[in-house]
Design a protein around this motif. Structure first.
Motif, PDB file in Angstrom:
ATOM      1  N   MET A  66       0.808  -1.218   0.000  1.00 42.44           N
ATOM      2  CA  MET A  66       0.000   0.000   0.000  1.00 42.44           C
ATOM      3  C   MET A  66       0.843   1.270   0.000  1.00 42.44           C
ATOM      4  N   GLU A  73      -7.876   5.869  -0.333  1.00 45.82           N
ATOM      5  CA  GLU A  73      -8.130   4.877  -1.380  1.00 45.82           C
ATOM      6  C   GLU A  73      -8.678   3.574  -0.807  1.00 45.82           C
ATOM      7  N   PHE A  74      -8.516   3.386   0.494  1.00 42.11           N
ATOM      8  CA  PHE A  74      -8.917   2.118   1.102  1.00 42.11           C
ATOM      9  C   PHE A  74     -10.179   2.237   1.930  1.00 42.11           C
TER      10      PHE A  74
ATOM     11  N   ARG B  80      -2.219  -6.390  -8.267  1.00 47.94           N
ATOM     12  CA  ARG B  80      -1.751  -5.789  -7.016  1.00 47.94           C
ATOM     13  C   ARG B  80      -2.791  -4.795  -6.508  1.00 47.94           C
ATOM     14  N   LEU B  81      -3.301  -3.958  -7.410  1.00 50.99           N
ATOM     15  CA  LEU B  81      -4.318  -2.984  -7.015  1.00 50.99           C
ATOM     16  C   LEU B  81      -5.551  -3.687  -6.453  1.00 50.99           C
ATOM     17  N   ILE B  84      -4.821  -5.253  -2.749  1.00 56.13           N
ATOM     18  CA  ILE B  84      -4.706  -4.391  -1.584  1.00 56.13           C
ATOM     19  C   ILE B  84      -6.014  -3.685  -1.260  1.00 56.13           C
ATOM     20  N   GLY B  85      -7.039  -3.941  -2.078  1.00 56.33           N
ATOM     21  CA  GLY B  85      -8.347  -3.380  -1.760  1.00 56.33           C
ATOM     22  C   GLY B  85      -8.429  -1.885  -1.959  1.00 56.33           C
ATOM     23  N   SER B  86      -7.678  -1.371  -2.931  1.00 56.69           N
ATOM     24  CA  SER B  86      -7.728   0.065  -3.167  1.00 56.69           C
ATOM     25  C   SER B  86      -8.916   0.405  -4.064  1.00 56.69           C
ATOM     26  N   TYR B  87      -9.234   1.679  -4.122  1.00 56.46           N
ATOM     27  CA  TYR B  87     -10.356   2.111  -4.938  1.00 56.46           C
ATOM     28  C   TYR B  87     -10.133   1.734  -6.396  1.00 56.46           C
TER      29      TYR B  87
END
Lengths: 89, 127
Positions: A66, A73-74, B80-81, B84-87
């Motif tokens: 991250m 964003e999370f 990867r995006l 990691i649970g990103s938007y």
């Protein structure tokens, strides 16, 4: 357009201070924050944040991948409940 | 037809165009390659000498990420995006535009062909 490199990443000073304090004391309590725009720096890895999404604080466990992203964003700010009425009712 | 990096066979166009048939090589990189390898960019690809091809292939292998490895790299970045649970990962998962574009209209590239919903405003007019 991306941020000027001259300025370096934006790291919320208060959040950074809290992380450092926690690392000194060795605690692992979640850090509540509204600083969604704060960039995640390598020092944050392993820390648990509670990131505000406008309504509630979402738990975010920071991992190595991250780094470089922003806290916001999370913690998604929208909930999509789907379209359409009749069929579902 | 000449062969570059195993499977790819650019056809008999000018070299700087022909090279763009490789995944990951556009006009800029193609021109750069010709320059670096000392190959005349407007020479037809079929007229390329064996050593010219060799130089191009060597350059591609050493300094550039193309074809399979590039595809893998892209897929890895996306996964990867996602992981990691990103938007942005979320948007990839849903097949919606990732960079903040509007979705009320347009966004057809990501969303695919239109799915018409009965009873929605404007549906009658379409018929």
């Amino acid at each position: 357009m991306s941020r000027s490199l001259k300025k370096g990443p934006y790291v919320d000073p208060k959040v950074y201070m809290k992380v450092q304090k926690q690392q000194e004391s060795g605690g692992s309590e979640p850090i509540k924050t509204w600083a969604r725009a704060c960039t995640i720096v390598p020092e944050f890895v392993g820390v648990v944040f509670m990131v505000h999404n406008g309504k509630a604080h979402i738990k975010v466990q920071v991992t190595e991948d991250m780094v470089g992203h922003k806290l916001g964003e999370f913690a998604p700010t929208r909930t999509f409940r789907g379209h359409g009425g009749k069929g579902k009712r | 037809m000449p062969r570059l990096l195993g499977v790819d066979i650019p056809n008999d166009k000018k070299t700087h165009i022909s090279l763009t048939y490789l995944y990951g090589v556009g006009h800029n990189v193609a021109r750069e390659l010709c320059h670096k390898a000392g190959v005349d960019p407007v020479k037809k690809a079929r007229d390329l000498a064996e050593d010219e091809l060799g130089r191009l292939a060597a350059l591609l292998e050493r300094d550039y990420v193309v074809e399979g490895p590039l595809r893998r790299q892209t897929a890895q970045s996306i996964s990867r995006l996602r992981d990691i649970g990103s938007y942005r990962g979320l948007r990839h998962r849903r097949g919606l535009p990732v960079r903040g574009q509007r979705t009320k209209t347009n966004a057809r590239t990501r969303k695919g062909p239109k799915k018409t919903v009965a009873g929605k405003k404007g549906v009658k007019d379409l018929r």
